[in-house]
Each structure stands twice: as structure tokens, then as C-alpha cells.
Design a protein around this motif. Structure first.
Motif, PDB file in Angstrom:
ATOM      1  N   VAL A   1       0.886  -1.168   0.000  1.00  7.65           N
ATOM      2  CA  VAL A   1       0.000   0.000   0.000  1.00  7.65           C
ATOM      3  C   VAL A   1       0.922   1.215   0.000  1.00  7.65           C
ATOM      4  CG1 VAL A   1      -1.755   1.302   1.270  1.00  7.65           C
ATOM      5  CG2 VAL A   1      -1.822  -1.201   1.282  1.00  7.65           C
ATOM      6  N   SER A   2       0.722   2.105  -0.954  1.00  8.33           N
ATOM      7  CA  SER A   2       1.605   3.271  -1.083  1.00  8.33           C
ATOM      8  C   SER A   2       1.172   4.407  -0.163  1.00  8.33           C
ATOM      9  CB  SER A   2       1.610   3.768  -2.530  1.00  8.33           C
ATOM     10  OG  SER A   2       0.373   4.394  -2.833  1.00  8.33           O
ATOM     11  N   ASN A   3       2.089   5.323   0.059  1.00  8.35           N
ATOM     12  CA  ASN A   3       1.776   6.519   0.846  1.00  8.35           C
ATOM     13  C   ASN A   3       0.694   7.346   0.155  1.00  8.35           C
ATOM     14  OD1 ASN A   3       3.748   5.884   2.804  1.00  8.35           O
ATOM     15  ND2 ASN A   3       5.338   6.812   1.539  1.00  8.35           N
ATOM     16  N   GLU A   4       0.721   7.366  -1.165  1.00 11.89           N
ATOM     17  CA  GLU A   4      -0.297   8.110  -1.921  1.00 11.89           C
ATOM     18  C   GLU A   4      -1.684   7.489  -1.727  1.00 11.89           C
ATOM     19  OE1 GLU A   4       3.650   9.043  -3.460  1.00 11.89           O
ATOM     20  OE2 GLU A   4       2.659   7.121  -3.137  1.00 11.89           O
ATOM     21  N   GLU A   5      -1.747   6.174  -1.684  1.00 11.27           N
ATOM     22  CA  GLU A   5      -3.031   5.499  -1.467  1.00 11.27           C
ATOM     23  C   GLU A   5      -3.557   5.778  -0.058  1.00 11.27           C
ATOM     24  OE1 GLU A   5      -2.830   1.616  -4.365  1.00 11.27           O
ATOM     25  OE2 GLU A   5      -1.523   1.628  -2.594  1.00 11.27           O
ATOM     26  N   VAL A   6      -2.678   5.787   0.915  1.00 12.46           N
ATOM     27  CA  VAL A   6      -3.098   6.123   2.279  1.00 12.46           C
ATOM     28  C   VAL A   6      -3.658   7.540   2.305  1.00 12.46           C
ATOM     29  CG1 VAL A   6      -2.249   6.609   4.614  1.00 12.46           C
ATOM     30  CG2 VAL A   6      -1.632   4.474   3.478  1.00 12.46           C
ATOM     31  N   LYS A   7      -2.982   8.464   1.650  1.00  9.66           N
ATOM     32  CA  LYS A   7      -3.483   9.851   1.603  1.00  9.66           C
ATOM     33  C   LYS A   7      -4.864   9.915   0.963  1.00  9.66           C
ATOM     34  CE  LYS A   7      -2.648  14.607   0.448  1.00  9.66           C
ATOM     35  NZ  LYS A   7      -3.991  14.976   0.674  1.00  9.66           N
ATOM     36  N   LYS A   8      -5.059   9.175  -0.117  1.00  7.81           N
ATOM     37  CA  LYS A   8      -6.361   9.158  -0.789  1.00  7.81           C
ATOM     38  C   LYS A   8      -7.461   8.726   0.184  1.00  7.81           C
ATOM     39  CE  LYS A   8      -8.806   6.966  -4.631  1.00  7.81           C
ATOM     40  NZ  LYS A   8      -8.700   6.081  -5.800  1.00  7.81           N
ATOM     41  N   LEU A   9      -7.193   7.697   0.966  1.00 11.42           N
ATOM     42  CA  LEU A   9      -8.189   7.200   1.928  1.00 11.42           C
ATOM     43  C   LEU A   9      -8.411   8.195   3.066  1.00 11.42           C
ATOM     44  CD1 LEU A   9      -7.027   3.487   2.066  1.00 11.42           C
ATOM     45  CD2 LEU A   9      -9.044   4.386   0.880  1.00 11.42           C
ATOM     46  N   VAL A  10      -7.323   8.753   3.587  1.00 12.43           N
ATOM     47  CA  VAL A  10      -7.443   9.733   4.676  1.00 12.43           C
ATOM     48  C   VAL A  10      -8.253  10.940   4.211  1.00 12.43           C
ATOM     49  CG1 VAL A  10      -6.156  11.361   6.135  1.00 12.43           C
ATOM     50  CG2 VAL A  10      -5.376   8.994   5.914  1.00 12.43           C
ATOM     51  N   ASP A  11      -8.042  11.365   2.975  1.00 13.91           N
ATOM     52  CA  ASP A  11      -8.786  12.511   2.450  1.00 13.91           C
ATOM     53  C   ASP A  11     -10.297  12.241   2.390  1.00 13.91           C
ATOM     54  OD1 ASP A  11      -6.492  14.013   2.205  1.00 13.91           O
ATOM     55  OD2 ASP A  11      -6.310  13.738   0.023  1.00 13.91           O
ATOM     56  N   MET A  12     -10.682  10.980   2.301  1.00 12.59           N
ATOM     57  CA  MET A  12     -12.102  10.632   2.249  1.00 12.59           C
ATOM     58  C   MET A  12     -12.765  10.724   3.625  1.00 12.59           C
ATOM     59  SD  MET A  12     -11.884   7.436  -0.379  1.00 12.59           S
ATOM     60  CE  MET A  12     -13.649   7.274  -0.613  1.00 12.59           C
ATOM     61  N   TYR A  13     -12.008  10.445   4.691  1.00 13.90           N
ATOM     62  CA  TYR A  13     -12.515  10.474   6.063  1.00 13.90           C
ATOM     63  C   TYR A  13     -11.485  11.131   6.979  1.00 13.90           C
ATOM     64  CZ  TYR A  13     -16.228   7.197   4.758  1.00 13.90           C
ATOM     65  OH  TYR A  13     -17.327   6.594   4.170  1.00 13.90           O
ATOM     66  N   PRO A  14     -11.201  12.421   6.764  1.00 18.58           N
ATOM     67  CA  PRO A  14     -10.123  13.068   7.529  1.00 18.58           C
ATOM     68  C   PRO A  14     -10.381  13.139   9.038  1.00 18.58           C
ATOM     69  CG  PRO A  14     -11.360  14.694   6.272  1.00 18.58           C
ATOM     70  CD  PRO A  14     -11.840  13.335   5.831  1.00 18.58           C
ATOM     71  N   ASP A  15     -11.626  13.087   9.458  1.00 17.56           N
ATOM     72  CA  ASP A  15     -11.934  13.134  10.891  1.00 17.56           C
ATOM     73  C   ASP A  15     -11.828  11.763  11.549  1.00 17.56           C
ATOM     74  OD1 ASP A  15     -12.403  15.836  10.649  1.00 17.56           O
ATOM     75  OD2 ASP A  15     -14.565  15.588  10.429  1.00 17.56           O
ATOM     76  N   ARG A  16     -11.698  10.705  10.741  1.00 17.78           N
ATOM     77  CA  ARG A  16     -11.674   9.344  11.287  1.00 17.78           C
ATOM     78  C   ARG A  16     -10.366   8.603  11.059  1.00 17.78           C
ATOM     79  NH1 ARG A  16     -16.613   7.194  12.517  1.00 17.78           N
ATOM     80  NH2 ARG A  16     -15.362   5.949  13.937  1.00 17.78           N
ATOM     81  N   LEU A  17      -9.603   9.019  10.032  1.00 17.79           N
ATOM     82  CA  LEU A  17      -8.401   8.277   9.659  1.00 17.79           C
ATOM     83  C   LEU A  17      -7.152   9.132   9.820  1.00 17.79           C
ATOM     84  CD1 LEU A  17      -9.739   6.592   6.399  1.00 17.79           C
ATOM     85  CD2 LEU A  17      -9.682   5.626   8.712  1.00 17.79           C
ATOM     86  N   ILE A  18      -6.098   8.487  10.283  1.00 17.89           N
ATOM     87  CA  ILE A  18      -4.790   9.108  10.436  1.00 17.89           C
ATOM     88  C   ILE A  18      -3.825   8.294   9.576  1.00 17.89           C
ATOM     89  CG2 ILE A  18      -2.918   9.658  12.049  1.00 17.89           C
ATOM     90  CD1 ILE A  18      -5.147   9.508  14.289  1.00 17.89           C
TER      91      ILE A  18
END
Length: 127
Positions: free
Chosen positions: A87-104
Motif C-alpha cells: 500500500v503506497s503513501n499516496e493510497e493512504v493519503k487518498k483514503l485519509v482525504d475521504m474520512y479526515p476526521d476518522r483516519l490518520i
């Protein structure tokens, strides 16, 4: 502490504790599983050959059901061992951007990569 009640009606303990799941890997969230070859690579790396792809919203539902406020989702860079990131850092960012209040997001860099310093710098300054 049980006798101390805040103006909101909660005990001080209930109002101040946040539950964070510190160890989650997002490899099979459908939002980052567009490429069938990448899914197969992840299955092989995690030894989860029958793992299905599922929506990130289901993960959020599971967090809610478990009473977890936030989750740390981790990238996993195994480039020098396996040829790519699981899992790339870019993919993690994509997911965090979808739920910024829930994901770090938690970055990963294979320290044996020739470009490790650049990858790490990008994770901290651009992602």
C-alpha cells in the motif's frame, strides 16, 4: 472521577478519552483496488489468498460499532524485498482525504530503497 459530571452531562472520563486503533492496514479497500494485479500482489504479500475487496465505508461502520473514534492506516513499502509497495503513501493519503476526521495516515518507506530519503521527504511535505 465517577462523581465529576461535565456541563454536557457526561462524566469527565467519558468526555476526554478518544479511542484510536493504531494498527490497521488498508490493502483491500475498494477505493484503492482498481488494479487486479495490485490486488493479487497484496494477497500474496499478506498470505490472504481469499481476501475480498470491500468498501472503506464498511470499515468506518465497523469503527462505529466498536466505539473506535479514529484509526491509523498504514502504508507498507516492501520495494527492495518484493518489488513494490503493498500500500503506497499516496493510497493512504487518498483514503485519509475521504474520512479526515476518522483516519490518520502513517507513511512507510523501505529504508533500503535508493530513493528512500526522497520518498520520506515527499510523504512528510507533500502528502
Amino acid at each position: 472521577m465517577g462523581d465529576c459530571v461535565t456541563p454536557g452531562g457526561l462524566s469527565l472520563l467519558e468526555e476526554t478519552i478518544m479511542v484510536i486503533d493504531m494498527h490497521t492496514f488498508p490493502g483491500f479497500f475498494e477505493e484503492i483496488c482498481e488494479d487486479p494485479k495490485k490486488i493479487e500482489f497484496r494477497r500474496e504479500q499478506y498470505f490472504l489468498y481469499k481476501q475480498h475487496v470491500w468498501p472503506l465505508s464498511l470499515f468506518i461502520t465497523q469503527l462505529n460499532a466498536a466505539g473506535i473514534d479514529k484509526a491509523v492506516i498504514s502504508a507498507e513499502d516492501v520495494t527492495t524485498r518484493a518489488g513494490s509497495e503493498i500500500v503506497s503513501n499516496e493510497e493512504v493519503k487518498k483514503l485519509v482525504d475521504m474520512y479526515p476526521d476518522r483516519l490518520i495516515g502513517f507513511a512507510s518507506v523501505d529504508p533500503k530503497r535508493p530513493d528512500a530519503l526522497e520518498v520520506l521527504e515527499k510523504a512528510f511535505t507533500k502528502l
